[in-house]
Design an enzyme around this catalytic site. Structure first.
Site, PDB file in Angstrom:
ATOM      1  N   ASN A   9     -14.897  23.853  33.008  1.00 40.72           N
ATOM      2  CA  ASN A   9     -13.978  23.903  31.872  1.00 40.72           C
ATOM      3  C   ASN A   9     -13.044  22.866  32.034  1.00 40.72           C
ATOM      4  OD1 ASN A   9     -12.570  24.481  29.763  1.00 40.72           O
ATOM      5  ND2 ASN A   9     -11.739  26.427  30.654  1.00 40.72           N
ATOM      6  N   TRP A  10     -13.176  21.910  31.357  1.00 38.41           N
ATOM      7  CA  TRP A  10     -12.154  20.625  31.340  1.00 38.41           C
ATOM      8  C   TRP A  10     -10.779  20.961  30.490  1.00 38.41           C
ATOM      9  CZ3 TRP A  10     -14.995  15.564  29.838  1.00 38.41           C
ATOM     10  CH2 TRP A  10     -16.162  15.226  30.977  1.00 38.41           C
ATOM     11  N   LYS A  11     -10.851  21.947  30.024  1.00 37.99           N
ATOM     12  CA  LYS A  11      -9.623  22.446  29.097  1.00 37.99           C
ATOM     13  C   LYS A  11      -9.118  21.278  28.290  1.00 37.99           C
ATOM     14  CE  LYS A  11      -8.453  25.883  32.608  1.00 37.99           C
ATOM     15  NZ  LYS A  11      -7.600  26.944  33.020  1.00 37.99           N
ATOM     16  N   HIS A  96     -12.212  32.467  26.131  1.00 32.68           N
ATOM     17  CA  HIS A  96     -11.032  32.290  27.541  1.00 32.68           C
ATOM     18  C   HIS A  96      -9.971  32.904  27.344  1.00 32.68           C
ATOM     19  CE1 HIS A  96      -9.304  29.925  30.365  1.00 32.68           C
ATOM     20  NE2 HIS A  96     -10.292  29.702  30.864  1.00 32.68           N
ATOM     21  N   GLU A  98      -7.062  31.797  27.886  1.00 35.09           N
ATOM     22  CA  GLU A  98      -5.911  31.223  27.075  1.00 35.09           C
ATOM     23  C   GLU A  98      -6.144  31.015  25.488  1.00 35.09           C
ATOM     24  OE1 GLU A  98      -6.908  27.446  29.509  1.00 35.09           O
ATOM     25  OE2 GLU A  98      -6.235  28.393  31.138  1.00 35.09           O
ATOM     26  N   GLU A 168     -13.362  36.312  34.662  1.00 32.39           N
ATOM     27  CA  GLU A 168     -12.274  35.590  34.995  1.00 32.39           C
ATOM     28  C   GLU A 168     -10.949  36.422  34.976  1.00 32.39           C
ATOM     29  OE1 GLU A 168     -12.991  31.156  34.049  1.00 32.39           O
ATOM     30  OE2 GLU A 168     -12.199  31.948  32.222  1.00 32.39           O
ATOM     31  N   SER A 214      -9.568  29.938  40.026  1.00 40.91           N
ATOM     32  CA  SER A 214      -9.467  29.266  41.267  1.00 40.91           C
ATOM     33  C   SER A 214     -10.449  29.120  42.241  1.00 40.91           C
ATOM     34  CB  SER A 214      -8.238  29.709  41.817  1.00 40.91           C
ATOM     35  OG  SER A 214      -7.083  29.656  40.931  1.00 40.91           O
ATOM     36  N   GLY A 235     -12.309  25.575  36.251  1.00 39.20           N
ATOM     37  CA  GLY A 235     -11.138  24.839  35.661  1.00 39.20           C
ATOM     38  C   GLY A 235     -11.130  23.485  36.470  1.00 39.20           C
ATOM     39  N   GLY A 236      -9.867  23.458  37.260  1.00 37.53           N
ATOM     40  CA  GLY A 236      -9.231  22.547  37.915  1.00 37.53           C
ATOM     41  C   GLY A 236     -10.165  21.940  38.773  1.00 37.53           C
TER      42      GLY A 236
END
Ligand code: PEP
Length: 251
Positions: A9-11, A96, A98, A168, A214, A235-236
């Site tokens: 997930n590049w956001k 998600h 966010e 998540e 994470s 993500g990251g």
């Protein structure tokens, strides 16, 4: 049997050129490799068509990170599920945390998005998860169950069979604080039991449930070794091939 999936997930990261470069690098890195999971990359909308065009679709599926809860028309700034499908993307990340927190996406809105995603032949990667206070007050199982029931349990068994879930815990997203493998397994087993009660063993056993929060090269192997953890939403660690490949190779 259910699939193992590692989805990035590049956001809201990477401009178009950077995103295309990353997709090309990942495509190269996967060439000629035997991989034991499906790989998905969730890009911003504007990257979808370009990225879907350059990756080997047998190896990498492309995901949008959202879609509209309307079919088409006067909804300035929105992107419909049909538009997403027309880019060559195959998945849509929905719900998600966010989007739930910053864009006020309710269970009802998400139900509409799931319906439109399925109607356009796309696979929803549906995110669920509790915030820290909910876990600390031991409401996490109830919260996660409600998120599933309220947005997904009006689906037929056939349609539910097309859903990928991503557990998540919100306290683990982007914080460097991962759920322990035991915490992940406990929740994933609970989710699967919830699916058994509604849809029966076959649907429940065929549903991929990913863990997100994470996850990275250091913890992916241990997380993925749990019987009910069928992969990760990353993500990251999906923002560079060096970090993403070891997660893919953890299977
Ligand atoms: C996510 O964005 O879904 C996520 C899990 O992020 P991170 O891996 O950075 O915690």
């Amino acid at each position: 049997m259910r699939k193992n999936i590692v989805a990035g997930n590049w956001k809201m990261n990477k401009n178009l050129q950077e995103g295309v470069e990353l997709a090309k690098e990942l495509n190269e890195a996967l060439k000629g490799k035997t991989i034991n999971c499906d790989v998905v990359i969730g890009t911003p909308f504007i990257h979808l068509a370009a990225v879907a065009n350059i990756v080997d679709s047998d190896k990498i599926g492309v995901a949008a990170q959202n879609c509209a809860n309307k079919v088409s028309g006067a909804y300035t700034g929105e992107v419909s599920a049909e538009m997403v499908a027309s880019t060559g993307a195959k998945y849509v990340i929905l719900g998600h945390s966010e989007r739930r927190a910053y864009y006020h996406e309710t269970a009802e809105i998400l139900k509409e998005k799931v319906g439109l995603t399925l109607a356009n032949g796309l696979t929803p990667i549906f995110c669920i998860g509790e915030v820290l206070e909910e876990r600390e007050s031991e409401k996490h199982f109830d919260v996660v169950k409600s998120q599933i029931v309220d947005s997904l349990f009006e689906l037929s068994a056939e349609d539910f069979g097309k859903i990928v879930l991503a557990y998540e815990p919100v306290w683990a997203i982007g914080t460097g604080k991962t759920a322990s493998p035991a915490q992940a397994q406990e929740m994933h087993a609970f989710i699967r039991k919830t699916l058994v009660e509604k849809y029966g063993n076959e649907v429940a056993n065929n549903t991929s449930i990913l863990y997100g929060g994470s996850a990275n090269a250091d913890n992916a192997k241990e997380l993925f070794s749990n019987p009910d953890v069928d992969g990760g939403l990353i993500g990251g660690a999906s923002l560079s091939v060096d970090k993403f490949m070891p997660v893919i190779e953890a299977f």
